[in-house]
Scaffold this active site. Structure first.
Site, PDB file in Angstrom:
ATOM      1  N   LYS A  45     -12.710   3.264  -9.788  1.00  0.00           N
ATOM      2  CA  LYS A  45     -13.508   2.639  -8.730  1.00  0.00           C
ATOM      3  C   LYS A  45     -12.948   3.070  -7.366  1.00  0.00           C
ATOM      4  O   LYS A  45     -11.925   2.572  -6.922  1.00  0.00           O
ATOM      5  CB  LYS A  45     -13.472   1.113  -8.821  1.00  0.00           C
ATOM      6  CG  LYS A  45     -14.508   0.459  -7.894  1.00  0.00           C
ATOM      7  CD  LYS A  45     -14.143  -0.932  -7.464  1.00  0.00           C
ATOM      8  CE  LYS A  45     -13.217  -0.973  -6.293  1.00  0.00           C
ATOM      9  NZ  LYS A  45     -13.814  -0.477  -5.001  1.00  0.00           N
ATOM     10  N   THR A  80      -4.290  -7.325  -1.900  1.00  0.00           N
ATOM     11  CA  THR A  80      -5.140  -7.032  -3.056  1.00  0.00           C
ATOM     12  C   THR A  80      -4.306  -6.865  -4.315  1.00  0.00           C
ATOM     13  O   THR A  80      -4.700  -7.296  -5.405  1.00  0.00           O
ATOM     14  CB  THR A  80      -5.976  -5.769  -2.800  1.00  0.00           C
ATOM     15  OG1 THR A  80      -6.788  -5.975  -1.637  1.00  0.00           O
ATOM     16  CG2 THR A  80      -6.873  -5.456  -3.977  1.00  0.00           C
ATOM     17  N   GLU A 140       0.725   1.070  -5.647  1.00  0.00           N
ATOM     18  CA  GLU A 140       1.223   1.785  -4.469  1.00  0.00           C
ATOM     19  C   GLU A 140       0.594   1.130  -3.253  1.00  0.00           C
ATOM     20  O   GLU A 140      -0.620   1.229  -3.035  1.00  0.00           O
ATOM     21  CB  GLU A 140       0.862   3.269  -4.568  1.00  0.00           C
ATOM     22  CG  GLU A 140       1.673   4.147  -3.614  1.00  0.00           C
ATOM     23  CD  GLU A 140       1.091   4.209  -2.214  1.00  0.00           C
ATOM     24  OE1 GLU A 140       1.667   3.547  -1.322  1.00  0.00           O
ATOM     25  OE2 GLU A 140       0.083   4.886  -2.017  1.00  0.00           O
ATOM     26  N   GLU A 193       1.632  -4.110   8.837  1.00  0.00           N
ATOM     27  CA  GLU A 193       1.045  -2.784   8.772  1.00  0.00           C
ATOM     28  C   GLU A 193      -0.226  -2.738   9.620  1.00  0.00           C
ATOM     29  O   GLU A 193      -1.178  -3.473   9.361  1.00  0.00           O
ATOM     30  CB  GLU A 193       0.720  -2.407   7.325  1.00  0.00           C
ATOM     31  CG  GLU A 193       0.208  -0.992   7.180  1.00  0.00           C
ATOM     32  CD  GLU A 193      -0.056  -0.587   5.740  1.00  0.00           C
ATOM     33  OE1 GLU A 193       0.253   0.556   5.378  1.00  0.00           O
ATOM     34  OE2 GLU A 193      -0.579  -1.429   4.979  1.00  0.00           O
TER      35      GLU A 193
END
Length: 490
Positions: free
Chosen positions: A181, A238, A256, A394
């Site tokens: 996906k 997520t 990652e 971030e």
């Protein structure tokens, strides 16, 4: 192959399941970031589409896994050849879909996508297993590695085809079948690659691609009981949801995640090389690379000189229309992301920071066609506390912060003072110092006097909130296989 970047009508994508394109009843709008307009409609897939893709992958698994490594490698090499043959079409499409410059897509994204297939096709042929003897018991022990089954692969929007193929290639090389996906914001090059599958000799069902959002298609994939492992690249938030969703099934996970990567620059650094490379490491691909430098710590004795020269170099980093070969950066991925990145600059100013160039300082001169695009110039900030969200979170945009340090110990403390630990760069000509810093910095990758120099044989991944597991030649092979120990008594 038709070039999506040249199509004026709205492009409508379809899922790729069991070797066929399958239309979807509902769609998501996808924008061209450089003009701020919808140009593509992406399937809004959910559980039914994922179920069909998993079923196709399960059906294809016995035949694909039974092929020899050499036979699978031939298919991967053919896919690489086809990507190379269509590099310009893919580069144009990647640029329009993601906002990056055509030059970056042409020289980085698409060549690396082809190389991913080529690398894992070769790497697959050179793994060895373990063997030991217990002669006093008359036994020989050895290990074998077997593909796991259906791999669930979820890739991000910043390097769309580059990171999708980084997952597909090792998964199918090892004998697995996949349901992938891509990000719903950057799906076009994945869809284009599906058109090459039959020509490359990929059997139906070995590679299935389901388009859609994380909350629908991604959730259905991660929570499917017949998908025993998941490889994900994306945000830490997520990844936490994926971990919770997959926990009842004890799935193998490779995650990652984000980075807040420091550059630590000592007084003995080669400043010419350092500044040139650190501008690139801070702003490449609009700063939308998980490995980009977003915190720059400079030894006090050279801090003023470095800041002046670095700002001057950043001002020369050109932002504008992605099709212009003279530009270094294109547009950010979305209006929402642009607003998020801008909010960090505003926060820095409200906290007393100095914005030396970029957002709010330098005006962009864009072609009329790109006036509504999501552009932001390279931005350099100083005078921010290490505890500020600007230094802790971030940002994932063309923004970097510069701060001084006085000692090696302080540099280590500042470099490690965030929850992330993906990458770092160290600049010094003192070999002993370089090795000490590499050992002390909490990061999965430490570059010294360079940036983004990669050997795909070696592990890639982060510490702390930057991820779980490693990817690369042997590490990816181990992740996409299960090891068995066999004992033979003789």
């Amino acid at each position: 192959m038709p070039n999506p970047s040249e199509q004026s009508s709205c492009l409508v994508l379809e899922n790729f399941i069991g070797g066929k394109f399958v239309p979807c009843r509902t769609h998501i709008d996808s924008y061209d970031p450089s003009v701020g307009e919808v140009y593509c409609r992406v399937p809004d897939s959910g559980a039914p589409e994922v179920e069909a893709a998993v079923a196709a992958a399960k059906e294809a698994f016995p035949g694909w896994s039974a092929r020899s490594p050499e036979q699978r490698a031939q298919v991967l090499n053919k896919l690489a050849d086809l990507l190379d043959a269509n590099v310009e079409e893919f580069a144009q499409a990647e640029s329009r879909d993601q906002g990056k410059t055509v030059t970056f897509a042409r020289t980085v994204d698409i060549p690396r996508s082809a190389y991913n297939f080529r690398f894992f096709a070769s790497s697959l042929l050179h793994h060895t297993n373990d063997c030991s003897q217990t002669d006093h018991m008359g036994c020989l022990h050895y290990t074998i590695r077997c593909p796991v089954g259906v791999a669930g692969l979820i890739s991000p929007w910043n390097l769309p085809l580059y990171l999708l193929t980084w997952k597909i290639a090792p998964a199918i090389a090892a004998g697995n079948t996949v349901v992938a996906k891509p990000s719903e914001m950057t799906s076009v090059t994945a869809w284009m690659m599906c058109k090459l599958m039959q020509q490359a000799g990929v059997p139906p069902g070995v590679v299935n691609i389901v388009f859609g959002t994380g909350s629908k298609a991604g959730d259905a994939l991660v929570g499917h009981p017949d998908v025993p492992l998941v490889s994900f690249t994306g945000s830490t938030a997520t990844a936490q949801c994926i971990t919770e969703r997959s926990a009842p099934y004890c799935k193998k996970l490779s995650l990652e995640l984000g980075g807040k990567n420091p550059a630590i620059i000592f007084a003995d650094a080669d400043l010419d090389q350092c500044i040139e490379t650190t501008v690139r490491s801070s702003f490449s691909n609009q700063g939308e690379i998980c490995l980009c430098t977003s915190r720059i710590y400079v030894e006090g004795s050279i801090y003023s000189e470095f800041l002046e020269r670095f700002v001057a170099a950043a001002k020369k980093w050109k932002t504008g229309a992605p099709s212009d070969p003279g530009n270094d950066n294109g547009a950010l991925i979305s209006k929402e992301h642009l607003e998020k990145v801008r909010s960090f600059v505003a926060l820095a100013k409200s906290e007393g920071g100095t914005v030396h160039c970029g957002e709010g300082v330098d005006q962009l001169h864009l072609p009329e066609r790109n006036a509504k695009g999501y552009f932001m110039p390279a931005t350099v900030i100083s005078g921010i506390s290490d505890s500020s969200s600007v230094m802790q979170e971030e940002i994932f945009g063309p923004v970097t912060c510069v701060s001084p340090f006085d000692s090696e110990e302080e540099a280590v403390s500042k470099g490690n003072g965030v929850r992330y630990g993906l990458a770092a760069t160290v600049w010094s000509q003192d070999v002993g110092k370089v090795h000490r810093m590499a050992r002390k910095i909490q990061a999965g990758l430490v570059w010294t006097n360079c940036w983004l120099v990669r050997d795909l044989n070696l592990p890639f991944g982060g510490m702390k909130n930057s991820g779980v597991g490693r990817e690369g030649g042997k590490d990816s092979y181990h992740f996409f296989t299960e090891v068995k120990t066999v004992t033979v008594k003789h």
